[in-house]
Structures are given as C-alpha cells and as structure tokens.
Write an enzyme that holds these catalytic residues in place. Sequence first.
Site, PDB file in Angstrom:
ATOM      1  CG  ASP A 179      -1.809   1.194   1.345  1.00  0.00           C
ATOM      2  OD1 ASP A 179      -2.432   1.533   0.325  1.00  0.00           O
ATOM      3  OD2 ASP A 179      -1.885   1.829   2.416  1.00  0.00           O
ATOM      4  CB  SER A 180       0.245   4.811  -0.528  1.00  0.00           C
ATOM      5  OG  SER A 180      -0.899   4.890   0.309  1.00  0.00           O
ATOM      6  CB  CYS A 228      -3.459   0.076  -2.128  1.00  0.00           C
ATOM      7  SG  CYS A 228      -3.594   1.761  -2.759  1.00  0.00           S
ATOM      8  CB  THR A 236      -5.304   4.353  -5.086  1.00  0.00           C
ATOM      9  OG1 THR A 236      -6.148   4.906  -4.065  1.00  0.00           O
ATOM     10  CG2 THR A 236      -5.011   5.400  -6.131  1.00  0.00           C
ATOM     11  CB  CYS A 295      -9.372   4.518   0.810  1.00  0.00           C
ATOM     12  SG  CYS A 295      -7.716   4.980   1.358  1.00  0.00           S
ATOM     13  CB  THR A 296      -6.546  -0.156   2.763  1.00  0.00           C
ATOM     14  OG1 THR A 296      -5.489   0.572   2.120  1.00  0.00           O
ATOM     15  CG2 THR A 296      -7.027  -1.255   1.833  1.00  0.00           C
ATOM     16  CG  HIS A 297      -4.561   5.119   4.375  1.00  0.00           C
ATOM     17  ND1 HIS A 297      -4.029   4.531   3.258  1.00  0.00           N
ATOM     18  CD2 HIS A 297      -3.501   5.606   5.077  1.00  0.00           C
ATOM     19  CE1 HIS A 297      -2.713   4.672   3.271  1.00  0.00           C
ATOM     20  NE2 HIS A 297      -2.368   5.317   4.369  1.00  0.00           N
TER      21      HIS A 297
HETATM   22  N1  DGL Z   1      -4.753   3.137   0.956  1.00  0.00           N
HETATM   23  C1  DGL Z   1      -4.950   3.577  -0.384  1.00  0.00           C
HETATM   24  C2  DGL Z   1      -6.253   3.030  -0.970  1.00  0.00           C
HETATM   25  O1  DGL Z   1      -6.743   2.004  -0.533  1.00  0.00           O
HETATM   26  C3  DGL Z   1      -4.801   5.021  -0.762  1.00  0.00           C
HETATM   27  C4  DGL Z   1      -4.266   6.046   0.135  1.00  0.00           C
HETATM   28  C5  DGL Z   1      -3.461   7.043  -0.641  1.00  0.00           C
HETATM   29  O2  DGL Z   1      -4.045   8.021  -1.174  1.00  0.00           O
HETATM   30  O3  DGL Z   1      -2.264   6.822  -0.759  1.00  0.00           O
HETATM   31  O4  DGL Z   1      -6.788   3.566  -1.911  1.00  0.00           O
END
Ligand code: DGL
Length: 266
Positions: free
Chosen positions: A14-15, A77, A79, A187-189
Amino acid sequence: MLDGMDPRPVGMFDSGVGGLSVFREFRRLAPRERTVYFADTAYFPYGPRDPGEVRKRAFAIAHRLVEADAKLIVVACNTASAAAIADLRQLFDLPFVGMVPAVKPAAQASRSGRVAILATPGTFDGDLYSSVVEEFGKGAAIDRVVGHDLAELVERGEVDTPAAREAVRSALGRTVANGADVVVLGCTHYEFLAPAITAEFPGVSVLGTVEPVAKRACALLAELDLEAPSDAEGALDLIVSGNREAFLETLPRLGFAPRGAAEAQS
Ligand code: DGL
C-alpha cells in the site's frame, strides 16, 4: 506441492499504513503465514497521483516482493488496484488479490436506497470502479465522496482525535443528511476511521472491504497449494520506502504492537 508445505511469504503493499488493515484481518485468518509488507511512504499519497505513476510504483514494488520470494501478492490498496491490477496479473507469473469498493453488499444493505462510497480520486477514476458500479450498483443512488486529507490523517496515526472526527463529519455530513444509510470504505486507510464514522453517524452502516480480500487471499493459498506448513510461525517483515522510524512510530496509534514488538516481528 502438498497442502501446507510452502514456507514462502505472502507479499502485500500500500502507499503507507492503510494496507495494514488488510494485514490485520489476514493474520487473524491465517496466523501461520509470513507476510512481507511494503509501505510505499516515499510516494504517499497515491490517491491524487496520475494512474501511470501509481502503476509504475506497483510494478517496482511487485518486483521487490518477488525478489523477497513472495508466493502471492495482495494489493492492499484500492487506488493501486484501480491503476494496476490487470497489468500486474499479465506481467507477473504469480497470483494477485486486488480490491475494489464493496458496492454490491452496500446496495443490498441499504434501506434508504442511497449509499456513499468514500474513496480516493484515483479509485473513482479507474475502470474497475465504473465496471463494479455498472454491474452491481443498480437500484441504489450512489454518492461518490472523495476523502480529502483522510488518508493523511490516518498516515499520521490520527484516527481517534477531534481532527479526525471533524474530517469525517465534513466528508460525510452532506451525503448522510441526504439519506445515505451505508458508507463504503473504499480506501484501506479509511478502515481505521470506521470507529470515528460510527461515533459521528450512529445510524449509518459502515462497510469495509478488508475481510473479503483477506478471505480471498486465504482461499487462493488453499486452492493453489501455497499454504504455510502447519508448524510455521507467522511473522511480519516490513519494507518502508520512506522514513521507517516515522512509520514504526505510527503503528501503536493504529492498535498494532508497540514499537519494540513491531520491530521484533519484522
Ligand atoms: N490506501 C490507499 C487506498 O486504498 C490510498 C491512500 C493514498 O491516497 O495513498 O486507496
């Protein structure tokens, strides 16, 4: 290979810290598996980046995880899945599990017929999202809500602070006032913000995507005879492209073992 004989690790990326929400669920379901988790914090956030750039990062990270001997890669992630999952599957000779917002269960769960999908611009712009909405979103009004600055808050470990509550309120207030009764965490965050969302909007159901993704990874490991040996001890190895210290310091704020234990695990 016989069942339960593959000691190689599962790769995950992930990011930043977001994909650890997938890791947490995966570890619960498959405690014997070793995971190599790549946090691409040097390129955080992915959400507003050009999909081509995110794709390049996904390729570079997949190469690194293959070097680490990964037997399967979870793109933890939304994205990066939107930008790269199809190409990753074509280019690499190992199984991938990707993610897409849980539109179908949300449309089914909604009583009001209005659901909010909370995701990054990169996820909304991808074909993956459009195809899922096209296929499964029928019958529900769908509000796309871009989570401006939400991933940044989580990346700093701010999930239970007044700032996090305020950010959640301002992101979702309007759609909830308009009748949305289900919020999808795309989004996983944002998985780490679920308690703040529930506290702010108690009548709303919050649907994540980490559980089906972790289950899919387990099912694939079983199907392809890639499961860890029965006497294996699970572990987490962290690769951080940016500041490792800062990353480790955030972990306890997200409910992971304190620093020493996290390092011992890695
Ligand atoms: N965790 C990421 C997702 O699931 C994106 C967060 C980011 O913008 O880097 O989309």
